[in-house]
Write a protein that holds these residues in place. Structure first.
Motif, short mmCIF file in Angstrom:
data_model
loop_
_atom_site.label_atom_id
_atom_site.label_comp_id
_atom_site.label_asym_id
_atom_site.label_seq_id
_atom_site.Cartn_x
_atom_site.Cartn_y
_atom_site.Cartn_z
N VAL A 64 -4.69 7.41 -8.04
CA VAL A 64 -4.11 7.18 -9.36
C VAL A 64 -5.11 7.48 -10.47
O VAL A 64 -6.30 7.20 -10.34
CB VAL A 64 -3.59 5.72 -9.48
N GLU A 91 10.01 3.54 -8.29
CA GLU A 91 10.40 4.44 -7.20
C GLU A 91 11.88 4.79 -7.28
O GLU A 91 12.27 5.94 -7.02
CB GLU A 91 10.07 3.80 -5.85
N TRP A 141 7.20 -1.86 -9.09
CA TRP A 141 6.94 -0.58 -8.42
C TRP A 141 8.21 -0.07 -7.73
O TRP A 141 8.48 1.14 -7.74
CB TRP A 141 5.81 -0.70 -7.41
N VAL A 198 -0.45 0.65 -6.34
CA VAL A 198 -0.46 2.06 -5.93
C VAL A 198 -1.53 2.30 -4.87
O VAL A 198 -1.30 3.00 -3.87
CB VAL A 198 -0.69 2.97 -7.15
N ARG A 199 -2.70 1.71 -5.05
CA ARG A 199 -3.79 1.90 -4.10
C ARG A 199 -3.47 1.25 -2.76
O ARG A 199 -3.88 1.74 -1.70
CB ARG A 199 -5.09 1.34 -4.66
N LYS A 218 -2.14 5.70 -2.20
CA LYS A 218 -2.03 6.79 -3.17
C LYS A 218 -3.20 6.75 -4.15
O LYS A 218 -3.75 5.69 -4.42
CB LYS A 218 -0.71 6.67 -3.97
N VAL A 273 -0.52 9.65 -8.80
CA VAL A 273 0.14 8.93 -9.90
C VAL A 273 -0.75 9.01 -11.13
O VAL A 273 -1.97 8.85 -11.03
CB VAL A 273 0.39 7.45 -9.54
#
Length: 327
Positions: free
Chosen positions: A78, A242, A238, A71-72, A76, A142
């Motif tokens: 989290v 999505e 991931w 995610v990072r 984004k 997230v």
């Protein structure tokens, strides 16, 4: 040290200071989140919430760490809520999940909070719903909720999360028991972790076989294989997340998911208050000389009537039940 009051908490929260979010969650854990959630709830509804559950030892925390890293990498922010089992006596917990997330401690785009379950059924702590709302209102993209474990009573995570991941481990009898315990119905994505195990192919066949026995309407759970320690399969995981989020948005089911999460939170708050009232009833008015069924009937009949002195007690403690003046 001067008192850290409600106004200062909100200022830190609005300024996106981690201290503000940390204090806000502490307030919720202390059972004093009513005024705070009332102020901030209108800001919720933007974050992607992901629930991760599975038997102990399957590698949930390692999966969490790998997902945070992914995610990072996408730029984004989290938030991670790790719910640990707690002692039934002291309600304390080891909070060991933080140990496995140490690589993210210095990342300003990651907020990690460990919470003790305190005996709360459903695999999540009682204040988890408030923590999810606060992280969402704080502006995190997230929110990942990692539960204590999994079982017939621990499917509550599906009511909180938009996307529920069920992690399973090859070569473990627990995995088959999990599949038989109603978990098939809550999984949006199955994750077979530790894919280098020689029995991983067999577990995948068993999952597919059980899925064929169910009649899915709408989303059909995705099956992903990972080796979280090595970071393998995380991109695919991931991508599956999505795809599920896109499905929810395209079909409008995201509204249903949010409604379910809201209903869950209202239910837990109402049940908590009823439980407190019931305990007071049992302490003050438990009939003597009656059988258990008759006693239960009498307690329920008296449930709506104030216990002598109860209103005065509630008025006396009411000012302390808010977060104003919290030190």
């Amino acid at each position: 040290m001067r008192p850290y009051g409600f106004s200062e908490l909100l200022r830190d929260f609005d300024a996106r200071k981690p201290r503000g979010l940390a204090r806000a969650i502490s307030v919720a854990e202390a059972g004093q989140g009513r005024e705070l959630i009332g102020k901030l709830f209108s800001r919720t509804g933007r974050a992607i919430t992901i629930g991760l559950t599975g038997p102990p030892g399957v590698g949930k925390s390692t999966l969490s760490s790998a997902l945070v890293r992914k995610v990072r990498s996408l730029g984004k922010t989290v938030g991670v809520i790790s719910v640990d089992p707690s002692s039934p006596f002291s309600h304390g917990a080891l909070l060991g999940d933080r140990i496995r997330l140490t690589e993210h401690f210095t990342d300003e785009g990651v907020f990690i909070r460990s919470m003790a379950s305190r005996g709360h059924l459903g695999g999540v702590a009682g204040a988890t719903a408030d923590a999810v709302s606060l992280m969402d209102a704080f502006g995190l993209d997230v929110v990942l909720i990692e539960t204590v474990g999994v079982g017939q009573s621990e499917i509550e995570i599906a009511e909180l999360a938009h996307t529920t991941l069920v992690a399973l481990q090859p070569g473990s009898g627990d995995s088959i028991q999990v599949l038989k315990a109603g978990i098939m119905e809550i999984a949006d994505i199955f994750v077979v972790n530790k894919a280098d195990h020689p029995m991983s192919h067999q577990l995948r066949r068993e999952i597919r076989g059980m899925m064929e026995m169910l009649d899915f309407s709408g989303w059909v759970p995705t099956l992903v294989t990972t080796q979280a320690l090595a970071g393998e399969g995380i991109d695919e995981l991931w991508s599956a997340i999505e795809q599920h989020v896109a499905y929810l948005n395209e079909t409008g089911e995201i509204k249903t998911k949010r409604r379910e999460a809201f209903t869950h939170q209202v239910r837990q708050l109402a049940l908590g208050r009823l439980q407190q009232r019931l305990e007071r009833e049992l302490h003050h008015r438990l009939p003597e000389g009656a059988d258990p069924y008759a006693a239960a009937d009498q307690v329920l009949l008296d449930f709506g009537n104030p216990i002598p002195g109860e209103l005065e007690i509630e008025e006396a403690i009411r000012p302390r039940a808010t977060v104003k003046g919290l030190t």
